[in-house]
Design a protein around this motif. Structure first.
Motif, PDB file in Angstrom:
ATOM      1  N   VAL A 233       0.778  -1.240   0.000  1.00  0.00           N
ATOM      2  CA  VAL A 233       0.000   0.000   0.000  1.00  0.00           C
ATOM      3  C   VAL A 233       0.810   1.291   0.000  1.00  0.00           C
ATOM      4  CG1 VAL A 233      -1.861  -1.203   1.236  1.00  0.00           C
ATOM      5  CG2 VAL A 233      -0.262   0.211   2.537  1.00  0.00           C
ATOM      6  N   SER A 234       2.035   1.284   0.486  1.00  0.00           N
ATOM      7  CA  SER A 234       2.729   2.550   0.728  1.00  0.00           C
ATOM      8  C   SER A 234       3.360   3.125  -0.531  1.00  0.00           C
ATOM      9  CB  SER A 234       3.801   2.373   1.805  1.00  0.00           C
ATOM     10  OG  SER A 234       4.933   1.704   1.264  1.00  0.00           O
ATOM     11  N   GLY A 235       3.638   4.429  -0.477  1.00  0.00           N
ATOM     12  CA  GLY A 235       4.241   5.112  -1.605  1.00  0.00           C
ATOM     13  C   GLY A 235       5.578   4.539  -2.008  1.00  0.00           C
ATOM     14  N   ARG A 236       6.325   4.058  -1.042  1.00  0.00           N
ATOM     15  CA  ARG A 236       7.631   3.487  -1.356  1.00  0.00           C
ATOM     16  C   ARG A 236       7.514   2.254  -2.243  1.00  0.00           C
ATOM     17  NH1 ARG A 236      12.137   0.900   2.827  1.00  0.00           N
ATOM     18  NH2 ARG A 236      13.536   0.128   1.202  1.00  0.00           N
ATOM     19  N   TYR A 237       6.471   1.467  -2.048  1.00  0.00           N
ATOM     20  CA  TYR A 237       6.400   0.151  -2.686  1.00  0.00           C
ATOM     21  C   TYR A 237       5.462   0.054  -3.887  1.00  0.00           C
ATOM     22  CZ  TYR A 237       9.076  -1.586   1.283  1.00  0.00           C
ATOM     23  OH  TYR A 237      10.062  -1.795   2.219  1.00  0.00           O
ATOM     24  N   ILE A 238       4.431   0.896  -3.982  1.00  0.00           N
ATOM     25  CA  ILE A 238       3.508   0.701  -5.106  1.00  0.00           C
ATOM     26  C   ILE A 238       4.189   0.990  -6.443  1.00  0.00           C
ATOM     27  CG2 ILE A 238       1.334   0.948  -3.838  1.00  0.00           C
ATOM     28  CD1 ILE A 238       1.222   3.875  -4.649  1.00  0.00           C
ATOM     29  N   GLY A 239       5.161   1.894  -6.430  1.00  0.00           N
ATOM     30  CA  GLY A 239       5.942   2.123  -7.645  1.00  0.00           C
ATOM     31  C   GLY A 239       6.784   0.908  -8.015  1.00  0.00           C
ATOM     32  N   GLU A 240       7.282   0.202  -7.000  1.00  0.00           N
ATOM     33  CA  GLU A 240       8.076  -1.005  -7.250  1.00  0.00           C
ATOM     34  C   GLU A 240       7.205  -2.117  -7.831  1.00  0.00           C
ATOM     35  OE1 GLU A 240      10.836  -2.354  -4.304  1.00  0.00           O
ATOM     36  OE2 GLU A 240      11.150  -0.329  -3.519  1.00  0.00           O
ATOM     37  N   LEU A 241       5.979  -2.253  -7.325  1.00  0.00           N
ATOM     38  CA  LEU A 241       5.068  -3.254  -7.885  1.00  0.00           C
ATOM     39  C   LEU A 241       4.794  -2.955  -9.359  1.00  0.00           C
ATOM     40  CD1 LEU A 241       2.528  -3.534  -4.918  1.00  0.00           C
ATOM     41  CD2 LEU A 241       4.083  -5.333  -5.689  1.00  0.00           C
ATOM     42  N   PHE A 242       4.569  -1.680  -9.671  1.00  0.00           N
ATOM     43  CA  PHE A 242       4.348  -1.268 -11.052  1.00  0.00           C
ATOM     44  C   PHE A 242       5.585  -1.581 -11.911  1.00  0.00           C
ATOM     45  CE2 PHE A 242       4.295   2.032 -14.409  1.00  0.00           C
ATOM     46  CZ  PHE A 242       3.056   1.759 -14.980  1.00  0.00           C
ATOM     47  N   THR A 243       6.761  -1.376 -11.342  1.00  0.00           N
ATOM     48  CA  THR A 243       8.010  -1.664 -12.065  1.00  0.00           C
ATOM     49  C   THR A 243       8.097  -3.137 -12.457  1.00  0.00           C
ATOM     50  OG1 THR A 243       9.185   0.130 -10.916  1.00  0.00           O
ATOM     51  CG2 THR A 243      10.538  -1.609 -11.915  1.00  0.00           C
ATOM     52  N   TYR A 244       7.806  -4.031 -11.521  1.00  0.00           N
ATOM     53  CA  TYR A 244       7.828  -5.473 -11.834  1.00  0.00           C
ATOM     54  C   TYR A 244       6.880  -5.788 -12.998  1.00  0.00           C
ATOM     55  CZ  TYR A 244      10.432  -6.721  -7.579  1.00  0.00           C
ATOM     56  OH  TYR A 244      11.402  -6.864  -6.609  1.00  0.00           O
TER      57      TYR A 244
END
Length: 423
Positions: free
Chosen positions: A270-281
């Motif tokens: 859920v957090s801003g740090r990680y949702i971009g990483e999920l999108f990257t994958y």
């Protein structure tokens, strides 16, 4: 771009209402297990402070120590939820080539002498008047009362020696005395999520839950301990560690690659740090991207804000990051993917709020403000709408009683309120 993979991704990130209701129920279950000292994924950290009356008055120093930019503020509380900032100084704890108080070579004495120096500036060098100081300290700490937060371990790239294992207010007080400011007395230390709740509750009643929804994610609430001998106080859930969630293959990949596998499972969804990483994958899979690419939550916001017919922002971003020219339809599909990742984040957070509400108000939910601080809640498209949608789907008619309220700057006001309450 692989359309078949895209369709599968959209399905994987689409969370059902049944899953969300289960999340809410499990949050409530974990809270109630924690209150019985039984195993739970929530840390249930005691803050040793209750809610303000709103009538607190006087001048107090507030120290906001949560990252590389440090703030010291002199705050006047006027009662009736009113306050004013008398003086504020903010300084970085690291200036490349000039000084560095957060690196491994830095010592506790140097760090806290620097902080004491800023406090001295805020009070104009006054060594006579008595000042009480509240301290928002946003690092993992163990605490047995409102004063003695003992740093467990540094996070956020901090490595200053001689602080871990020590009571931070002791280190601050020693520095103040070294500089002749024994008239400044640190008397309260709180987490940033707790500070947000104190700030909001000072200004408005009917406020028992607060949340940080930004780079990281956390929630706290006011626990009455009805039917037990516990003293009513705010409980810091550290809800980023909640782990009873429906995960997909991208969640599992991110978790396995993270610095701390199998920890902070909710925060990683859920957090801003990680949702971009999920999108990257996902983008790596969609474009069979070779080499390192990266998308941030800021990129997600830009994608979702692209309203022009030909979606030029999205298409330019893909050229810059992946080196591929895409069609308008492919850009539209990428926007759908960003939307479903962001929407899932907002819906999970809102479902967790429902679990806390069910615990606090087991019979019916009265008019209530949930206060939230953070850039994801404040600025990310689709977040607020999806949160209200989820509250309505889970709570039904009672959702009309719940307002999500932005609370900016709670770290400072909350610290001042904590000092006033503890004085």
């Amino acid at each position: 771009m692989d359309d078949k993979k895209l369709k599968k991704m959209l399905c994987e990130f689409n969370i059902t209402i049944d899953d969300l209701k289960q999340t809410a129920a499990c949050v409530r279950y974990d809270i109630e297990q924690g209150l019985k000292n039984k195993p739970t994924s929530l840390k249930m950290l005691k803050s040793y402070i209750g809610l303000p009356s709103g009538a607190e008055t006087g001048e107090y120093l507030a120290l906001d120590f949560g990252g590389t930019n440090l703030r010291v503020v002199l705050v006047r509380l006027d009662g009736n939820g009113k306050y004013s900032i008398i003086k504020k100084i903010a300084k970085p704890l690291k200036v490349p080539g000039v000084y560095d108080f957060i690196g491994a070579q830095a010592k506790a004495e140097d760090l806290f002498d620097f902080i004491a120096g800023i406090i001295a500036e805020v009070i104009d060098g006054d060594k006579k008047k008595k000042y009480f100081l509240g301290h928002t300290f946003s690092f993992p700490s163990s605490q047995t009362n409102i004063y003695n937060a003992r740093l467990i371990t540094w996070t956020k790239e901090f490595a200053t020696s001689g602080v871990e294992g020590h009571v931070v207010n002791d280190l601050l007080r020693e520095a103040l005395i070294r500089q002749g400011f024994g008239n400044v007395e640190p008397i309260a230390v709180i987490n940033d999520t707790v500070a947000v709740l104190l700030a909001a509750a000072y200004k408005s009643s009917d406020t028992y839950i607060s949340s940080i929804y930004a780079t990281g994610h956390n929630t706290c609430y006011f626990e009455t301990y009805q039917g037990s001998d516990g003293k009513p106080m705010i409980i810091n859930l550290e809800i980023g560690g909640f782990d009873k969630l429906v995960v997909n293959e991208y969640d599992n990949r991110l978790n396995a690659d993270s610095e701390l596998p199998d920890q902070q499972r909710m925060e990683k969804m859920v957090s801003g740090r990680y949702i971009g990483e999920l999108f990257t994958y996902c983008m790596q899979d969609l474009f069979a991207a070779v080499g390192k690419i990266h998308f941030s939550s800021i990129d997600l916001s830009a994608i979702l804000n692209d309203e022009e017919t030909e979606l030029p922002v999205i298409r330019k971003l893909i050229i810059e990051r992946i080196g591929v020219e895409i069609t308008r339809q492919e850009a539209e599909n990428i926007k759908k993917l960003a939307a479903v990742i962001v929407s899932r984040s907002a819906r999970i957070v809102a479902a967790s709020f429902c679990g806390v509400l069910w615990h606090i108000f087991p019979e019916n939910i009265p008019a209530h403000n949930i206060v939230i601080d953070g850039s994801v809640f404040e600025k990310m498209p689709l977040v607020t709408d999806n949160m209200y949608r989820t509250l309505n789907e889970i709570l039904g008619d009672e959702s009309a009683n719940v307002r999500l309220v932005l609370e900016n700057g709670g770290s400072v006001l909350g610290a001042a309120v904590a000092a006033a309450m503890n004085k």
